[in-house]
Design a protein around this motif. Structure first.
Motif, mmCIF file in Angstrom:
data_model
loop_
_atom_site.group_PDB
_atom_site.id
_atom_site.type_symbol
_atom_site.label_atom_id
_atom_site.label_comp_id
_atom_site.label_asym_id
_atom_site.label_seq_id
_atom_site.Cartn_x
_atom_site.Cartn_y
_atom_site.Cartn_z
ATOM 1 N N ALA A 144 -0.088 5.494 -14.342
ATOM 2 C CA ALA A 144 0.227 6.435 -15.413
ATOM 3 C C ALA A 144 -0.468 7.770 -15.146
ATOM 4 N N ASP A 145 0.221 8.858 -15.477
ATOM 5 C CA ASP A 145 -0.360 10.188 -15.305
ATOM 6 C C ASP A 145 -0.195 10.969 -16.601
ATOM 7 N N ARG A 146 -0.940 12.064 -16.722
ATOM 8 C CA ARG A 146 -0.865 12.943 -17.894
ATOM 9 C C ARG A 146 -0.166 14.241 -17.537
ATOM 10 N N GLY A 147 0.822 14.150 -16.641
ATOM 11 C CA GLY A 147 1.556 15.336 -16.215
ATOM 12 C C GLY A 147 2.590 15.774 -17.239
ATOM 13 N N PRO A 148 3.493 16.674 -16.839
ATOM 14 C CA PRO A 148 4.477 17.225 -17.789
ATOM 15 C C PRO A 148 5.572 16.240 -18.162
ATOM 16 N N VAL A 207 4.952 6.813 -16.626
ATOM 17 C CA VAL A 207 4.344 5.500 -16.374
ATOM 18 C C VAL A 207 5.290 4.728 -15.475
ATOM 19 N N PHE A 208 4.819 4.336 -14.277
ATOM 20 C CA PHE A 208 5.580 3.514 -13.357
ATOM 21 C C PHE A 208 4.991 2.105 -13.373
ATOM 22 N N THR A 209 5.843 1.105 -13.499
ATOM 23 C CA THR A 209 5.391 -0.286 -13.598
ATOM 24 C C THR A 209 5.989 -1.106 -12.458
ATOM 25 N N THR A 230 10.007 0.037 -12.341
ATOM 26 C CA THR A 230 10.634 0.764 -13.442
ATOM 27 C C THR A 230 9.780 1.969 -13.802
ATOM 28 N N ALA A 231 10.382 2.889 -14.558
ATOM 29 C CA ALA A 231 9.674 4.106 -14.961
ATOM 30 C C ALA A 231 10.031 4.440 -16.400
ATOM 31 N N SER A 232 9.063 5.034 -17.098
ATOM 32 C CA SER A 232 9.291 5.529 -18.459
ATOM 33 C C SER A 232 8.569 6.860 -18.585
ATOM 34 N N GLU A 291 0.835 -1.200 0.000
ATOM 35 C CA GLU A 291 0.000 0.000 0.000
ATOM 36 C C GLU A 291 0.876 1.260 0.000
ATOM 37 N N GLN A 292 1.976 1.234 0.788
ATOM 38 C CA GLN A 292 2.882 2.397 0.822
ATOM 39 C C GLN A 292 3.395 2.728 -0.581
ATOM 40 N N VAL A 293 3.817 1.691 -1.310
ATOM 41 C CA VAL A 293 4.346 1.920 -2.657
ATOM 42 C C VAL A 293 3.266 2.501 -3.561
ATOM 43 N N LEU A 294 2.055 1.921 -3.521
ATOM 44 C CA LEU A 294 0.970 2.421 -4.373
ATOM 45 C C LEU A 294 0.594 3.854 -4.005
ATOM 46 N N VAL A 295 0.513 4.143 -2.678
ATOM 47 C CA VAL A 295 0.182 5.509 -2.247
ATOM 48 C C VAL A 295 1.229 6.488 -2.738
ATOM 49 N N ASN A 296 2.500 6.122 -2.629
ATOM 50 C CA ASN A 296 3.567 7.027 -3.040
ATOM 51 C C ASN A 296 3.501 7.306 -4.544
ATOM 52 N N LEU A 297 3.301 6.255 -5.348
ATOM 53 C CA LEU A 297 3.246 6.453 -6.796
ATOM 54 C C LEU A 297 2.004 7.257 -7.187
#
Length: 613
Positions: free
Chosen positions: A544-548, A599-601, A589-591, A502-508
């Motif tokens: 995934a987010d639609r940020g900058p 996008v964090f996987t 990982t991140a892209s 849960e900590q990892v998901l909350v942080n992402l």
């Protein structure tokens, strides 16, 4: 050997004079050979023991420096700790006592304590011991004054309360230009001295005045290498640095190129001295050499005696043969020359083999020493990095549950005011759950600092996702974001630990919300999505987010401690998340591309269907 004695009343024959001269020459040669062998044996024994002492001194310095460098980082890290600054601001200090005690146990530090601006101890790791430092005034100590004036200081001294010697390492704590206090870590070197004893001989460390600070011989501690002048003694007495120690000279006296000791054992010693880097100290090592000298002299003298006796017997044989016939004497001389040549060749061959063997042994010892140093440096770097992450990570990880807790508490107050008891009870139940979650997070982080992460277990993925979304419910609504969440397949479980997942998901998800809020102009929905894919033996979770988005440099440093793109970020959230997922046996990982979001996987192992969470 039989000779016909000369007739009475007649002079000895020429052959008799030859044998007399031969015997006298043999006695002189044997005496010279034994004396020379004794001198050579003494020199070789001293050289060999001196080489051992040099190697031992190098190892002793490495052990001491390893302990010093490990402990020097502790006051600097604690000086930035928010709990320390909170205690100096007048808040509760007992929690800091407990925290200091836990850190002292983990780092094997004798005592950690906090002084206010007046030098008074307000928190200490030995708060519950009879020799507790709390309430004691240490403003007179040089380590306190040095930290006030220079920002940090070190002083080796005898404890005024514990009466145990140690090195006091201090760091000043500031709030801007305002002085708040001084953090102190006392280091005792019992383990270092025990490691030194395994090297053999006697080892001691003295400061620039020649006062012995550390020693494998406890009776030598606080003795001096040479008598101190009256002013120096008065200064030491005034500062109580060494208590009432008599500061007597060491029981050592020079003896040519050696040192004669009288206590704890009497004998000759080889002595080596080296400066201890990063300090004003020097380290001396004494190795006993009496037995080595006697053994080497005995060996060489025996060898010389055997060689000389062999040579004398051969010479006697040749002399007798010479008296019989010139030709046979010439033949005997040629045989002697040939034998001496072969002996010299064999001796040279053996000497070369011996030198090669000694060089190979020395190189192997140096390689082993370099390997041990490298392993110790890597272990030390890992421990300090972990400690830094845990210290800063607690505040970072509980901020999000605290924000959710406040929201539900405010809702409960509104429901109470509206006399909606059922809704108020539901909100308070969520508050209780969040407080339990905060406790679990801090317990998990404390366990991570102790390298004890607990066993992995099957975790129901849908529950972990629901818990993370509950914690972030208020931030998501305030940001006007409705996340697109894929439905988890029924009964899908992964190998993890529930609270940490849960900590990892909350942080992402929190990072994704902040990225979307920073986007200008506002992107089109969906602004944030959470996907779940079953890929055989593994499960892939994407946020995934639609940020900058991030550029290549920021993406490369994403999982580096203390590197953050946020103005007030610590750069620890993703590092801790990466470490947690790695501990699960998975990957994070991140892209990203600038303008297209991130996008964090998370890839985790799937739990077997027969397992129970």
């Amino acid at each position: 050997m039989h000779r016909t004695p000369p007739q009475a009343g007649t002079a000895a024959s020429p052959g008799g004079w030859s044998w007399l001269a031969f015997g006298l020459a043999a006695a002189i040669l044997l005496a010279i050979g034994l004396i020379a062998a004794g001198d050579l044996g003494r020199s070789r024994a001293i050289e060999a023991v001196n080489a051992r002492a040099e190697d031992g001194t190098t190892l002793a310095i490495a052990v001491l420096r390893g302990e010093l460098e490990k402990q020097r980082a502790l006051p600097m890290i604690l000086a930035r700790d928010p709990d320390v600054r909170s205690a100096l601001s007048g808040n509760s200090r007992h929690a800091l006592d407990l925290k200091f005690a836990s850190i002292a146990r983990e780092t094997r530090t004798a005592v950690i304590y906090l002084l206010d601006v007046t030098g008074l101890t307000i928190a200490a790791s030995n708060w519950d011991e009879p020799t507790s430092f709390i309430g004691n005034d240490y403003a007179f100590r040089d380590y306190y004054l040095g930290a006030i004036l220079k920002g940090s200081a070190e002083q080796f001294a005898l404890g005024t309360v514990s009466q145990r010697p140690g090195l006091y390492i201090t760091s000043r704590i500031n709030d801007g230009d305002r002085l708040l206090g001084v953090i102190v870590a006392k280091v005792e070197f019992d383990r270092v001295e025990a490691d030194w004893r395994a090297l053999g001989g006697q080892i001691y460390v003295a400061d620039e005045r020649g006062v012995v600070l550390l020693s494998t011989v406890p009776e030598w501690r606080f003795h001096v290498e040479a008598p101190l002048d009256e002013d120096t003694q008065k200064d030491i007495r005034r500062s109580l640095q060494f208590g009432e120690a008599p500061l007597k000279p060491l029981p050592l006296a020079p003896d040519d190129d050696l040192v004669q000791s009288t206590a704890p054992t009497r004998g000759l010693n080889v002595m080596t001295r080296r400066d201890v880097p990063t300090t004003s100290w020097h380290i001396d090592m004494l190795l006993p050499v009496d037995q080595a000298i006697r053994a080497e002299q005995s060996r060489l003298q025996t060898l010389v005696a055997l060689v000389l006796l062999l040579g004398l017997m051969l010479a006697a044989f040749l002399l007798r043969r010479r008296q019989q016939a010139a030709m046979r004497m010439l033949a005997a001389a040629q045989a002697k020359a040939e034998l001496e040549r072969r002996v010299a060749e064999r001796t040279a061959e053996l000497a070369g083999s011996n030198r090669k063997l000694v060089e190979e042994m020395a190189e192997r010892a140096r390689a082993q020493e370099r390997l041990a140093d490298t392993r110790e440096e890597l272990a030390k770097a890992n421990r300090l990095a972990t400690l830094g992450q845990v210290t800063a990570g607690v505040a970072h990880e509980i901020n999000q549950p605290l924000a959710a807790l406040r929201t539900y508490a405010e809702n409960a107050r509104a429901f109470v005011a509206a006399r909606d008891e059922s809704a108020a009870a539901g909100a308070l139940g969520k508050v209780i759950g969040l407080t339990e979650r905060i406790g679990a997070i801090t317990e998990t982080l404390r366990g991570f600092a102790r390298r004890g992460n607990g066993r992995l277990e099957p975790v129901l993925l849908s529950e972990a996702v629901a818990g993370a979304l509950m914690i972030l419910d208020a931030p998501l609504r305030q940001a006007g974001i409705a996340p697109q969440v894929d439905a988890s397949p029924p009964g899908l479980r992964v190998l993890a630990r529930h609270v940490e997942l849960e900590q990892v998901l909350v942080n992402l998800l929190r990072n994704a919300v902040e990225a979307v809020e920073a986007a200008d102009p506002r992107p089109v929905p969906p602004l944030l999505s959470l996907g779940i894919r079953d890929v055989g033996e593994e499960v892939a979770i994407t946020v995934a987010d639609r940020g900058p988005g991030l550029d290549e440099a920021a993406l490369a440093a994403l999982f580096t401690p203390f590197r953050s793109s946020k103005p007030r970020g610590l750069g620890l959230g993703l590092v801790i998340s990466h470490d947690i997922v790695t501990a699960f046996g998975g990957t994070l990982t991140a892209s990203s591309r600038p303008g297209d979001g991130c996008v964090f996987t998370i890839t985790l192992r799937k739990a077997s269907s027969g397992s129970n969470p």
